[in-house]
Design a protein around this motif. Structure first.
Motif, PDB file in Angstrom:
ATOM      1  N   SER A 150      -5.016 -10.351   1.508  1.00 31.74           N
ATOM      2  CA  SER A 150      -4.621 -11.546   2.252  1.00 31.74           C
ATOM      3  C   SER A 150      -3.746 -12.445   1.372  1.00 31.74           C
ATOM      4  O   SER A 150      -2.714 -12.006   0.890  1.00 31.74           O
ATOM      5  N   ASP A 175      -3.192  -6.322   3.670  1.00 32.32           N
ATOM      6  CA  ASP A 175      -2.871  -7.377   4.637  1.00 32.32           C
ATOM      7  C   ASP A 175      -2.347  -8.620   3.931  1.00 32.32           C
ATOM      8  O   ASP A 175      -2.833  -9.736   4.153  1.00 32.32           O
ATOM      9  N   SER A 177      -0.696 -11.853   3.080  1.00 34.79           N
ATOM     10  CA  SER A 177      -0.327 -12.913   4.008  1.00 34.79           C
ATOM     11  C   SER A 177      -0.011 -14.194   3.258  1.00 34.79           C
ATOM     12  O   SER A 177       0.106 -14.211   2.035  1.00 34.79           O
ATOM     13  N   THR A 200       1.588  -1.101   0.705  1.00 34.30           N
ATOM     14  CA  THR A 200       1.031  -2.129   1.585  1.00 34.30           C
ATOM     15  C   THR A 200       0.206  -1.473   2.676  1.00 34.30           C
ATOM     16  O   THR A 200       0.604  -0.457   3.253  1.00 34.30           O
ATOM     17  N   ARG A 202      -1.500  -2.406   6.251  1.00 34.64           N
ATOM     18  CA  ARG A 202      -1.451  -3.417   7.303  1.00 34.64           C
ATOM     19  C   ARG A 202      -2.469  -3.051   8.381  1.00 34.64           C
ATOM     20  O   ARG A 202      -2.368  -1.995   9.009  1.00 34.64           O
ATOM     21  N   THR A 203      -3.438  -3.933   8.581  1.00 35.55           N
ATOM     22  CA  THR A 203      -4.474  -3.663   9.579  1.00 35.55           C
ATOM     23  C   THR A 203      -4.595  -4.779  10.598  1.00 35.55           C
ATOM     24  O   THR A 203      -5.396  -4.677  11.527  1.00 35.55           O
ATOM     25  N   SER A 204      -3.835  -5.861  10.433  1.00 34.75           N
ATOM     26  CA  SER A 204      -3.939  -6.990  11.351  1.00 34.75           C
ATOM     27  C   SER A 204      -2.569  -7.607  11.569  1.00 34.75           C
ATOM     28  O   SER A 204      -1.613  -7.317  10.849  1.00 34.75           O
ATOM     29  N   GLY A 207      -1.043  -9.331   8.458  1.00 30.14           N
ATOM     30  CA  GLY A 207      -0.446  -8.465   7.462  1.00 30.14           C
ATOM     31  C   GLY A 207       0.864  -7.836   7.888  1.00 30.14           C
ATOM     32  O   GLY A 207       1.600  -7.305   7.052  1.00 30.14           O
ATOM     33  N   SER A 208       1.193  -7.900   9.185  1.00 30.95           N
ATOM     34  CA  SER A 208       2.404  -7.230   9.671  1.00 30.95           C
ATOM     35  C   SER A 208       3.678  -7.995   9.334  1.00 30.95           C
ATOM     36  O   SER A 208       4.770  -7.478   9.518  1.00 30.95           O
ATOM     37  N   HIS A 218       0.339   1.557   8.386  1.00 36.29           N
ATOM     38  CA  HIS A 218       0.066   0.716   9.547  1.00 36.29           C
ATOM     39  C   HIS A 218      -1.129   1.328  10.292  1.00 36.29           C
ATOM     40  O   HIS A 218      -0.946   2.131  11.209  1.00 36.29           O
ATOM     41  N   GLY A 222      -1.184  -1.185  12.912  1.00 39.81           N
ATOM     42  CA  GLY A 222      -1.104  -2.290  11.970  1.00 39.81           C
ATOM     43  C   GLY A 222      -1.324  -3.664  12.542  1.00 39.81           C
ATOM     44  O   GLY A 222      -1.102  -4.676  11.863  1.00 39.81           O
TER      45      GLY A 222
END
Length: 248
Positions: A150, A175, A177, A200, A202-204, A207-208, A218, A222
């Motif tokens: 994050s 993710d 951010s 990287t 990306r799960t949310s 994070g995208s 992804h 993602g």
């Protein structure tokens, strides 16, 4: 307000203060700054290490030691369960390695301007710590793997930019951010220029928005995972990480 109202408000504020102290005894003060801990066999052998020449002199490592540096997310600390589990998993996967935990809990604030300034302070302090490892202990940057979750993912990118002794071996952003607002430039985030290898995950939705790394995963698109609710949908000028490729 009359005296009675003033008295009632004063009592309520006093009660709130007592509750905060009792429930949140370790509320961030900003006085401790960034703390570093290291582990060699499990999270249970954690020891604090100072970001000084004398501090790194006592670390059990050599130039060939694999070092993983974990940076937690916003409102977290290095004592979160996922960090303890990850620490143990890394030490099992790489016997003889060293895990360093970056703890910036004491610098967490709800103030956007202060948190952004603190984010840079955390990155500067961590980068200086890494430079000390290189200069004082001969650690090879190729052996250093920074893992940030994050806000910690964004901080890891800033760390990569600020290390003066060379290029980090690897950064993994989980993710990655930002606090409230997106960065103005790629230099304020995690991107492929921050280490020899940037991965990287990306799960949310949060994070995208980060720029692409060398390798991007992804999970399930993602944006949202099975069984998880859409808990936060930030509105920014970017709709996907690919937008960074065409944004000046």
């Amino acid at each position: 307000m009359n005296m009675k109202q003033i008295l009632v408000v004063s009592i309520l504020m006093a009660l709130v203060a007592v509750v905060v102290v009792k429930v949140y005894p370790n509320y961030p003060s900003g006085k401790l700054g960034v703390l570093f801990y290291y582990c060699t066999s499990s999270h249970e052998d954690r020891r604090e290490v100072k970001a000084t020449s004398a501090g790194v002199a006592g670390l059990p490592l050599s130039s060939d030691t694999q070092i993983s540096i974990i940076i937690h997310g916003y409102t977290e600390s290095s004592f979160r369960v996922w960090i303890l589990n990850l620490t143990d998993a890394l030490l099992v996967a790489e016997p003889g390695s060293l895990v360093i935990l970056v703890d910036y809990w004491d610098l967490v604030t709800i103030s956007r301007p202060y948190m952004m300034a603190n984010t840079r302070q955390i990155a500067n302090t961590t980068a200086q710590f890494i430079d000390l490892l290189v200069e004082e202990r001969g650690v090879r940057l190729s052996k250093i793997h920074v893992i940030g979750f994050s806000l910690g993912g964004r901080i890891s990118g800033l760390v990569g930019d600020r290390v003066k002794s060379g290029t980090l071996g690897r950064i993994t952003g989980l993710d990655a951010s930002y606090p409230w607002l997106p960065p103005k430039t790629k230099d304020e985030f995690l991107d492929a220029s921050d280490a020899a290898l940037v991965v990287t995950l990306r799960t949310s939705t949060i994070g995208s928005y980060s720029p692409p790394g060398h390798i991007d995963f992804h999970a399930n698109g993602g944006h949202i995972q099975p069984g998880c609710s859409t808990w936060y949908l930030p509105k920014t000028g970017y709709t996907h990480a690919s937008d960074w490729l065409t944004t000046p």
